[in-house]
Design a protein around this motif. Structure first.
Motif, short mmCIF file in Angstrom:
data_model
loop_
_atom_site.label_atom_id
_atom_site.label_comp_id
_atom_site.label_asym_id
_atom_site.label_seq_id
_atom_site.Cartn_x
_atom_site.Cartn_y
_atom_site.Cartn_z
N GLN A 141 32.37 17.65 21.41
CA GLN A 141 33.03 18.36 20.31
C GLN A 141 33.82 17.40 19.42
O GLN A 141 33.75 17.49 18.19
CB GLN A 141 33.96 19.43 20.88
N ASP A 142 34.55 16.45 20.03
CA ASP A 142 35.31 15.48 19.24
C ASP A 142 34.39 14.61 18.40
O ASP A 142 34.68 14.32 17.23
CB ASP A 142 36.17 14.62 20.17
N ASN A 143 33.29 14.17 18.99
CA ASN A 143 32.35 13.32 18.25
C ASN A 143 31.68 14.08 17.11
O ASN A 143 31.50 13.54 16.01
CB ASN A 143 31.28 12.77 19.21
N PHE A 144 31.32 15.34 17.35
CA PHE A 144 30.69 16.14 16.29
C PHE A 144 31.68 16.39 15.15
O PHE A 144 31.33 16.30 13.97
CB PHE A 144 30.19 17.46 16.86
N LEU A 145 32.94 16.64 15.50
CA LEU A 145 33.95 16.85 14.46
C LEU A 145 34.18 15.58 13.66
O LEU A 145 34.34 15.61 12.43
CB LEU A 145 35.25 17.34 15.09
N ALA A 146 34.17 14.41 14.34
CA ALA A 146 34.31 13.14 13.63
C ALA A 146 33.14 12.93 12.67
O ALA A 146 33.32 12.47 11.53
CB ALA A 146 34.39 11.99 14.63
N PHE A 147 31.94 13.29 13.10
CA PHE A 147 30.77 13.17 12.22
C PHE A 147 30.92 14.08 11.01
O PHE A 147 30.63 13.67 9.87
CB PHE A 147 29.51 13.52 13.01
N LEU A 148 31.36 15.32 11.21
CA LEU A 148 31.50 16.24 10.09
C LEU A 148 32.56 15.77 9.10
O LEU A 148 32.40 15.93 7.88
CB LEU A 148 31.84 17.64 10.61
N ARG A 149 33.65 15.20 9.59
CA ARG A 149 34.66 14.67 8.68
C ARG A 149 34.10 13.52 7.85
O ARG A 149 34.39 13.39 6.65
CB ARG A 149 35.88 14.22 9.47
N PHE A 150 33.26 12.70 8.49
CA PHE A 150 32.60 11.63 7.74
C PHE A 150 31.67 12.22 6.68
O PHE A 150 31.65 11.78 5.53
CB PHE A 150 31.81 10.73 8.69
N VAL A 151 30.89 13.23 7.05
CA VAL A 151 29.96 13.83 6.10
C VAL A 151 30.71 14.42 4.91
O VAL A 151 30.30 14.27 3.75
CB VAL A 151 29.11 14.92 6.81
N GLU A 152 31.81 15.09 5.17
CA GLU A 152 32.58 15.69 4.09
C GLU A 152 33.07 14.62 3.12
O GLU A 152 33.00 14.78 1.90
CB GLU A 152 33.75 16.48 4.66
N ALA A 153 33.58 13.50 3.66
CA ALA A 153 34.03 12.42 2.80
C ALA A 153 32.85 11.74 2.10
O ALA A 153 32.93 11.38 0.92
CB ALA A 153 34.81 11.39 3.63
#
Length: 609
Positions: A473-485
């Protein structure tokens, strides 16, 4: 007696059985069905008749003749007719038990000749319930073999909550057909679903009665040609064969509906117009033909005219002199000639001799779709399905070669179906995260993974170790934050189509070409079957087969998503949720209207939900 061969011993059932065994005219209502027996003359055959599905509209009762009663009675046959109130494919356990009881009483064996007969839904019943009379003859007109969703990938109308109807007895018409002496199946080979249903039936006793461009209405077509009675009689006598029927069916060119259906298969607009003109010559006021002629895209029509006429043309100039007596049609607006030699946007895939153009949306079954396209073309999949993107058998619009760009010109101008598939935005983003970052195979994004580890807090597990749910979950959330930026232009890494929203990708295509169909990965088999029905390839892939699969994720998306993750998905993929028929924060809607989403994608609407 077991539960399959017994039926409830109610007074009505017992009275019906007594009348049947005594050969008296009788009837019995079983819920939404009514069974009626009409004795015939001595020497006649027994015909078990089933009605087709009900037309859409108000509910109808059971006070009407059984299917084919008039012409069957004139021939002196005994009729056991089954009528229905609703289109439930005769999935009535009480009806099934009644037929099993008649079988146990040996009633069908009293007749020298027995035929099971019906069209469409009635054709399924004729096939399936013929199991109670081994050695009989079956005449099924454009039948379904079954609608059990686990048995027919190409016909999923009973999937989901409706699948429970396909439990119990008489599930598959192919099983009943195997016990018959001869099975006559009449169908339109250009109607893909009907053709696939027919091909599921055993070959040892099957006689294919092909009626090209008869549509899913072969009974009406034969009746319009006054051939239905002759076909029935020859089938009952056992003298009908494919060659004889082919000669009989040549008369279909007398029907305007034949030319209308033929026009729908035409890829070139002038040919479509000629077919519609033939239909109007037979019946000048045919409403469906006139509507089809009016729907023809005027700009597409002008593409096929000589250059000297492209500056301006009237519709009456498009008809041949022999058709001058046809009713006048409205004048066409003027359009500029089509510009040739333009560069098509990258991501389009097609092939010679395949009237399809696929718009590639990454992480939406694109590898599977392109492998199926190759199979339709060659009859086999790529040796390395994951390398389909470089296969020479498919043409790609990013290739600058004039021959390739010209192929796309010809395909689009000829009316090839332009289609694509979309996927639930959250599931698609999670697939990208797992396939491209969490795994280190040959198709992963190694450099991007290293950047996310360095700058965005991605912590993939060590080789040979599995991530815990919290780590996933933490890794997926980190990926999504990268995608948003990344999509906001705040990173130095490229904006990759694998994680980019799907709606803007379709909008980019829409600026160059009209999208004809948008399918959904969640309904891949049935939606791709619709695409195949449009082009009817000679080689039919098994749409349940996946030529290539990425390694499975450590945890399913439903288990990984949290409110924080879903909120991030809602922000990133707001356009996808708005335009593609998915609902943010919830499961996809149970009924996906592909036509509605296609219309929304065409016009770029943000109000498709």
């Amino acid at each position: 007696m077991n539960a399959v061969t017994a039926t409830a011993a109610t007074p009505e059932v017992e009275a019906f059985m007594a009348d049947v065994l005594a050969g008296r005219r009788t009837g019995l209502t079983l819920g939404n069905h009514r069974v009626e027996l009409m004795p015939g003359t001595y020497g006649g055959a027994l015909v078990v008749s089933f009605e087709p599905a009900a037309d859409e509209g108000p509910a109808i009762g059971l006070d009407r003749p059984v299917w084919g009663e008039a012409f069957l009675s004139r021939r002196g046959h005994t009729i056991l007719g089954v009528k229905r109130v609703a289109s439930d494919w005769y999935r009535n356990p009480a009806l099934h038990r009644l037929f099993r009881r008649l079988q146990a009483q040996g009633w069908f064996e009293r007749f020298e000749r027995v035929m099971f007969y019906g069209p469409s839904m009635g054709g399924y019943a004729a096939l399936a319930l013929s199991a109670v009379a081994p050695g009989c003859t079956v005449l099924a007109l454009n039948p379904q073999s079954t609608l059990a969703p686990e048995r027919v990938w190409f016909d999923q109308r009973f999937a989901g909550a409706h699948a429970a109807a396909w439990k119990g007895d008489f599930i598959d018409g192919a099983d009943g057909a195997a016990t018959a002496a001869r099975v006559y199946v009449c169908y339109d080979p250009w109607h893909l679903k009907d053709r696939l249903h027919a091909q599921r039936l055993p070959r040892h006793n099957r006689v294919d009665l092909r009626l090209p461009f008869g549509g899913h209405a072969t009974a009406q077509t034969l009746q319009s040609l006054s051939l239905l009675g002759s076909v029935f009689d020859k089938a009952l006598e056992g003298t009908l064969d494919a060659a004889t029927f082919r000669d009989m069916a040549r008369a279909r060119a007398q029907l305007p509906e034949y030319w209308l259906r033929l026009s729908r298969r035409g890829l070139h607009v002038p040919r479509q117009v000629r077919c519609l003109e033939r239909a109007l010559a037979i019946r000048p006021d045919h409403p469906a033909v006139l509507a089809a002629l009016g729907r023809l895209d005027a700009s597409a029509l002008l593409r096929h005219l000589p250059a000297k006429a492209a500056a301006g043309v009237r519709r009456d100039e498009l008809v041949e002199p022999a058709a001058a007596e046809l009713p006048p049609l409205p004048a066409l607006p003027q359009f500029a000639p089509v510009v040739r030699g333009r560069r098509w946007p990258p991501g389009m895939v097609t092939a010679e001799r395949l009237p399809l153009v696929y718009l590639n949306v990454p992480k939406a079954a694109s590898t599977t779709i392109q492998n199926h396209l190759l199979f339709m073309l060659t009859g086999r999949y790529a040796a390395d399905p994951s390398a389909i993107y470089a296969h020479p058998g498919l043409a790609r619009s990013q290739e600058a070669a004039p021959a390739v760009q010209g192929l796309f010109d010809r395909q689009v101008a000829a009316g090839a179906l332009v289609f694509t598939f979309v996927r639930d935005p959250g599931v698609r983003a999670y697939a990208c995260f797992n396939d491209k970052l969490m795994h280190s195979g040959p198709h992963s994004f190694t450099a991007i993974r290293e950047s996310l580890v360095r700058d965005w807090g991605l912590r993939p597990p060590a080789p040979g170790q599995a991530a815990t749910l919290v780590q996933q979950q933490d890794n997926f959330l980190a990926f999504l934050r990268f995608v948003e930026a990344n999509l906001a232009g705040q990173t130095s890494i490229r904006q990759d189509l694998h994680w980019a929203p799907q709606a803007p990708q379709l909008a980019r295509f829409r600026r160059h070409v009209k999208i004809g169909f948008v399918g959904r990965v969640e309904d891949f088999a049935s939606d791709m079957a619709w695409v195949m029905h449009r082009c009817v390839p000679r080689r039919l892939p098994d749409l349940q087969f996946r030529p290539w699969r990425h390694p499975a994720a450590a945890y399913p998306f439903e288990q990984v998503v949290t409110p924080e993750i879903q909120a991030c998905l809602d922000r990133i993929y707001a356009a996808d949720y708005a335009e593609l028929g998915y609902r943010p924060g919830r499961k996809p809607p149970p009924e996906f209207d592909a036509e509605r989403v296609t219309r929304a994608v065409r016009r770029g609407s943000a109000k498709a939900r």
